[in-house]
Design a protein around this motif. Structure first.
Motif, mmCIF file in Angstrom:
data_model
loop_
_atom_site.group_PDB
_atom_site.id
_atom_site.type_symbol
_atom_site.label_atom_id
_atom_site.label_comp_id
_atom_site.label_asym_id
_atom_site.label_seq_id
_atom_site.Cartn_x
_atom_site.Cartn_y
_atom_site.Cartn_z
ATOM 1 N N LEU A 1 128.727 -49.006 -60.182
ATOM 2 C CA LEU A 1 128.830 -50.106 -61.214
ATOM 3 C C LEU A 1 127.866 -50.076 -62.335
ATOM 4 O O LEU A 1 128.221 -50.400 -63.549
ATOM 5 N N ASP A 2 126.588 -50.040 -61.945
ATOM 6 C CA ASP A 2 125.525 -49.926 -62.553
ATOM 7 C C ASP A 2 125.682 -48.982 -63.698
ATOM 8 O O ASP A 2 125.377 -49.183 -65.084
ATOM 9 N N LEU A 3 125.827 -47.799 -63.271
ATOM 10 C CA LEU A 3 125.974 -46.611 -64.010
ATOM 11 C C LEU A 3 127.258 -46.889 -65.077
ATOM 12 O O LEU A 3 127.241 -46.307 -66.292
ATOM 13 N N ALA A 4 128.175 -47.114 -64.736
ATOM 14 C CA ALA A 4 129.317 -47.588 -65.404
ATOM 15 C C ALA A 4 129.099 -48.659 -66.399
ATOM 16 O O ALA A 4 129.488 -48.546 -67.599
ATOM 17 N N LYS A 5 128.345 -49.675 -66.069
ATOM 18 C CA LYS A 5 128.113 -50.450 -67.057
ATOM 19 C C LYS A 5 127.371 -50.132 -68.166
ATOM 20 O O LYS A 5 127.494 -50.377 -69.536
ATOM 21 N N LYS A 6 126.339 -49.143 -67.864
ATOM 22 C CA LYS A 6 125.262 -48.705 -68.752
ATOM 23 C C LYS A 6 126.208 -47.619 -69.680
ATOM 24 O O LYS A 6 125.826 -47.908 -71.125
ATOM 25 N N HIS A 7 127.040 -46.869 -69.256
ATOM 26 C CA HIS A 7 127.935 -46.008 -70.180
ATOM 27 C C HIS A 7 128.937 -46.760 -70.935
ATOM 28 O O HIS A 7 129.124 -46.263 -72.055
ATOM 29 N N MET B 1 130.732 -60.477 -57.675
ATOM 30 C CA MET B 1 129.831 -59.836 -56.776
ATOM 31 C C MET B 1 128.720 -60.789 -56.673
ATOM 32 O O MET B 1 128.251 -60.986 -55.555
ATOM 33 N N GLN B 2 128.076 -61.157 -57.768
ATOM 34 C CA GLN B 2 126.795 -61.705 -57.832
ATOM 35 C C GLN B 2 127.063 -63.197 -57.167
ATOM 36 O O GLN B 2 126.247 -63.771 -56.492
ATOM 37 N N LYS B 3 128.366 -63.817 -57.628
ATOM 38 C CA LYS B 3 128.565 -65.140 -56.867
ATOM 39 C C LYS B 3 128.964 -65.022 -55.421
ATOM 40 O O LYS B 3 128.495 -66.003 -54.575
ATOM 41 N N LYS B 4 129.378 -63.831 -54.991
ATOM 42 C CA LYS B 4 129.581 -63.852 -53.565
ATOM 43 C C LYS B 4 128.329 -63.718 -52.822
ATOM 44 O O LYS B 4 128.013 -64.124 -51.682
ATOM 45 N N ARG C 1 132.475 -56.280 -66.057
ATOM 46 C CA ARG C 1 131.604 -57.438 -65.986
ATOM 47 C C ARG C 1 132.293 -58.700 -65.018
ATOM 48 O O ARG C 1 131.455 -59.090 -64.458
ATOM 49 N N ARG C 2 133.375 -58.893 -65.066
ATOM 50 C CA ARG C 2 133.951 -59.950 -64.252
ATOM 51 C C ARG C 2 133.773 -59.488 -62.823
ATOM 52 O O ARG C 2 133.566 -60.581 -61.833
ATOM 53 N N LYS C 3 134.189 -58.187 -62.581
ATOM 54 C CA LYS C 3 133.989 -57.659 -61.147
ATOM 55 C C LYS C 3 132.462 -58.089 -60.842
ATOM 56 O O LYS C 3 132.032 -58.342 -59.581
ATOM 57 N N LEU C 4 131.509 -57.655 -61.639
ATOM 58 C CA LEU C 4 130.091 -57.534 -61.305
ATOM 59 C C LEU C 4 129.617 -59.264 -61.120
ATOM 60 O O LEU C 4 128.824 -59.548 -60.230
ATOM 61 N N GLU C 5 130.248 -60.127 -61.846
ATOM 62 C CA GLU C 5 129.867 -61.587 -61.783
ATOM 63 C C GLU C 5 130.487 -62.063 -60.497
ATOM 64 O O GLU C 5 129.669 -62.923 -59.876
#
Length: 739
Positions: free
Chosen positions: A700-706, A734-737, A728-732
């Motif tokens: 996901l981090d590489l996906a966000k970068k590109h 995951m951060q909340k979880k 971004r919603r998925k990453l948010e």
């Protein structure tokens, strides 16, 4: 000879040693044309060199002997029949040594060839002016140093040579001239090698014939050297007095039979060798041509298509007068003289008939002087000068066969040597007649200076197509091809508006100019002016029904107008007229894809890739269509096949990477995406689709970068913004979880 040398003493003050004379001539020729050394490939260079497969290593050397100058098979009905394999061979060597199509090396060879020919002419003119007389020790006397230097200088700096020197395809004329002169000097050597007067060395005569054949394999008119050799032999070696023979024949003088030259066995045997050699070479040349003469059209040479023999004769003679004017006043030069540049003379009331009268008045005067002059030396020089002027020009005269041009500066390269002889003789005569010697000297120096200046200017015009084509507008404003070429050059540079104006003028000047219609139709198609584009292209194929490119372009326009049945008919007609037409198969495949005829589309694109394995667009469309229809395995196989053939094509890497990603072959897909991005780092879709791959793969981090790189490159990229939002919603979440 001594008299002519004395007459020229005020122009060339002292006898210049041969080496210095050649050095001066060589440097003068280099000065005139050095400016063209860094020019581009212009005009016919594109077809004869850049697009000629015979220059490439993958073409067998043997094919050069079966192809014409432009790389087409001689047996083809569309072949130009210009058979110059040795010239093409030098192009191929140039291409090999320079490592590709770098025009500098090609231009440098042409410039050096002209310099070498100019230097060689010092020796040729020395023989023509001074004759062949040897001391008992075998050294030639009467070298005519002043006359040969002046004539060679006049030749070296003549502006009419610019097309041959600055235009790379002019190498055919240069090489033809080089071997022409070597053949002539070889023939002269036949008499030096023999010790007895009137005898000859047969081996040198045969070598001269061989060199004449080599000259013809460089340029067709090279074979005419055998005619010049014959004239030289009869006049200089045989010392034939034509006027004496004519007078005796008219008076039925019995002493005619006793004229030595007519009973000279050596002369007759040499004439027989020249005649047999020439006939044999021409027979072989004709057999190689295969299908007869080339199919020239009316626009190439309108006079040759005139119904009236009188009209043809008048116009041919007018063309001769124009060629003579180009030699006399080479300020009015043009890269092409066809397509209305010189309107036909259709009546005796046309003022241009004066030019014909002037030409024949001068020629008849020169011939009479050559026959009747009391000075045998002057008679001989005049006759040889006229022979050098006329004999090499005969293949371009329309007398024996139709030629594919009206006027061509390149065919004057060799005849100009005869003109320079006559001009040198004229300068000597003027010097003898007038007491104002300095005036004659100033006149000659003025001619040399102005011609040098004109060569430098004209060489600059030949450095680029834009300058070359625009220079012709003032010389031949009625020439449709000039306007066409200016338009084409502008279109290639992206200036479509100006190009349209010149294409319209070309069509106005020549309403049957199908190539101008085709190019204009293409531009209008790109500007979405489809209705007029269709009208123009329809007219083009109506005028020339076998014009495959126009049929294909008409099909593209009809496809855009949703007239699919008509478009298919146009594509099929184009393929019927040109069976090996990969671009047309590609466009036919696009039509079938629009009609959802997927199997037909794939077959058409496959045909395109068979005919042209490097056809990237056809390969790509096959991969994309198979991908979109869910045939991932087949799409992958096609993609791998394409990349084997075109390994560095980034668009194919991208298409195959998409297929591999859908097949969950993430590692291999990632590698291809990264290679494509390395080749084209600023393509938003490459980063966007790589981001989708990482998104799907769980990186996901590489996906966000590109995703972010893709949106920076193209904020309106379709789907990328939505996918980035989902990520971004998925990453948010995951951060909340995690929190």
């Amino acid at each position: 000879m001594a008299e002519l040398e004395a007459d020229l003493a005020h122009i060339v003050p002292s006898s210049v040693p041969p080496f210095r004379a050649k050095l001066v001539v060589g440097l003068a020729s280099l000065l005139c044309f050095a400016r063209s050394y860094d020019g581009e490939f212009v005009f016919d260079d594109s077809e004869a060199i850049v697009n000629n497969k015979d220059l490439r290593a993958e073409t067998p050397l043997g094919d050069l002997w079966h192809h014409d100058f432009w790389g087409s098979r001689l047996s083809s009905n569309t072949s130009h029949k210009s058979y110059r394999p040795l010239t093409v061979l030098t192009f191929r060597i140039n291409y090999y040594l320079s490592g590709g199509f770098h025009p500098v090396s090609f231009h440098v060879v042409n410039i050096l060839l002209h310099a070498g020919i100019s230097v060689l002419l010092v020796d040729v003119f020395s023989v023509l002016f001074g004759g062949l007389q040897y001391t008992s020790r075998g050294r030639r006397v009467n070298l005519a140093p002043r006359a040969s230097l002046l004539a060679a200088l006049l030749f070296a700096v003549h502006p009419v040579h610019t097309e041959c020197v600055a235009g790379i395809v002019g190498r055919a004329d240069l090489l033809g001239a080089l071997f022409f002169l070597l053949s002539f000097l070889g023939y002269c050597r036949a008499f030096r090698e023999s010790n007895k007067d009137g005898t000859h060395s047969t081996s040198w005569v045969l070598l001269s014939i061989l060199l004449g054949a080599v000259a013809m394999l460089c340029k067709e008119q090279g074979i005419t050297v055998l005619g010049l050799n014959a004239v030289f032999d009869i006049l200089v070696i045989g010392k034939l007095n034509v006027l004496e023979i004519v007078q005796k024949a008219l008076h039925k003088d019995k002493s005619l039979e006793s004229i030595g030259v007519l009973r000279n066995g050596g002369l007759l045997s040499r004439m027989a060798l020249l005649a047999l050699g020439g006939a044999g070479v021409l027979y072989v040349r004709w057999k190689i041509m295969g299908t007869g003469p080339p199919p020239f059209t009316e626009v190439d040479n309108p006079a040759s298509f005139a119904d009236s023999m009188v009209v043809r004769a008048i116009n041919y003679n007018y063309y001769y007068s124009l060629n003579a004017w180009l030699l006399l006043c080479p300020w009015w030069l043009c890269f092409d003289w066809s397509m209305g540049c010189i309107p036909l003379i259709k009546s005796a009331g046309d003022w241009r008939v004066i030019a014909l009268a002037a030409l024949w008045f001068c020629l008849i005067g020169l011939v009479c002087h050559a026959l009747c002059s009391a000075d045998s030396h002057r008679r001989r020089i005049l006759t040889l000068g006229l022979g050098f002027l006329v004999i090499p020009f005969l293949p371009a005269s329309n007398l024996f066969f139709r030629v594919g041009f009206v006027v061509a500066e390149r065919v004057l390269y060799l005849p100009s040597a005869g003109y320079c002889m006559l001009l040198t003789l004229g300068c000597g005569a003027l010097g003898k007649l007038t007491p104002r010697k300095k005036l004659i000297t100033a006149l000659v120096l003025g001619i040399l200076f102005l011609n040098t200046l004109r060569c430098i200017i004209r060489s600059g015009e030949w450095r680029s197509e834009e300058q070359l084509f625009r220079s012709a507008l003032s010389v031949c404003p009625l020439n449709a091809k000039v306007h066409y070429n200016v338009g084409k050059n502008l279109a290639d540079k992206g200036n479509q508006t100006a190009a349209i104006r010149y294409y319209r003028e070309a069509v106005r000047l020549n309403p049957k100019y199908v190539h101008a219609m085709n190019n204009l139709g293409n531009i209008l198609k790109e500007r979405n002016e489809l209705q007029e584009a269709e009208e123009l292209l329809s007219l083009a194929v109506q005028i020339q029904p076998d014009f495959a490119a126009a049929w294909m372009n008409l099909g593209i326009v009809q496809n855009s107008l949703k007239r699919f049945e008509a478009a298919e008919h146009s594509y099929r007609t184009a393929i019927r007229h040109r069976r090996k037409y990969p671009d047309c198969y590609y466009n036919l495949g696009r039509l079938y894809a629009d009609l959802n005829r997927h199997v037909d589309a794939l077959n058409a694109w496959r045909n395109a890739t068979v005919l042209k394995p490097e056809h990237s667009l056809a390969w790509n469309n096959m991969i994309i269509l198979l991908d979109n229809t869910g045939n991932l395995a087949q799409a992958e196989a096609v993609g791998r096949e394409a990349l084997e053939l075109i390994p560095n094509d980034h668009s194919l890497m991208f298409s195959l990477a998409n297929v591999l990603g859908k097949s969950q072959k993430y590692k291999e897909s990632e590698a291809l995406f990264l290679k494509a991005i390395k080749a084209h780092p600023n393509t938003a879709s490459y980063h966007g689709n790589l981001a989708v791959l990482y998104h799907r793969w769980g990186h996901l981090d590489l996906a966000k970068k590109h995703y972010e790189i893709s949106l920076q490159l193209d904020p309106a990229a379709p789907g990328t913004k939505e996918n980035y939002g989902l990520l971004r919603r998925k990453l948010e979440q995951m951060q909340k979880k995690d929190g």
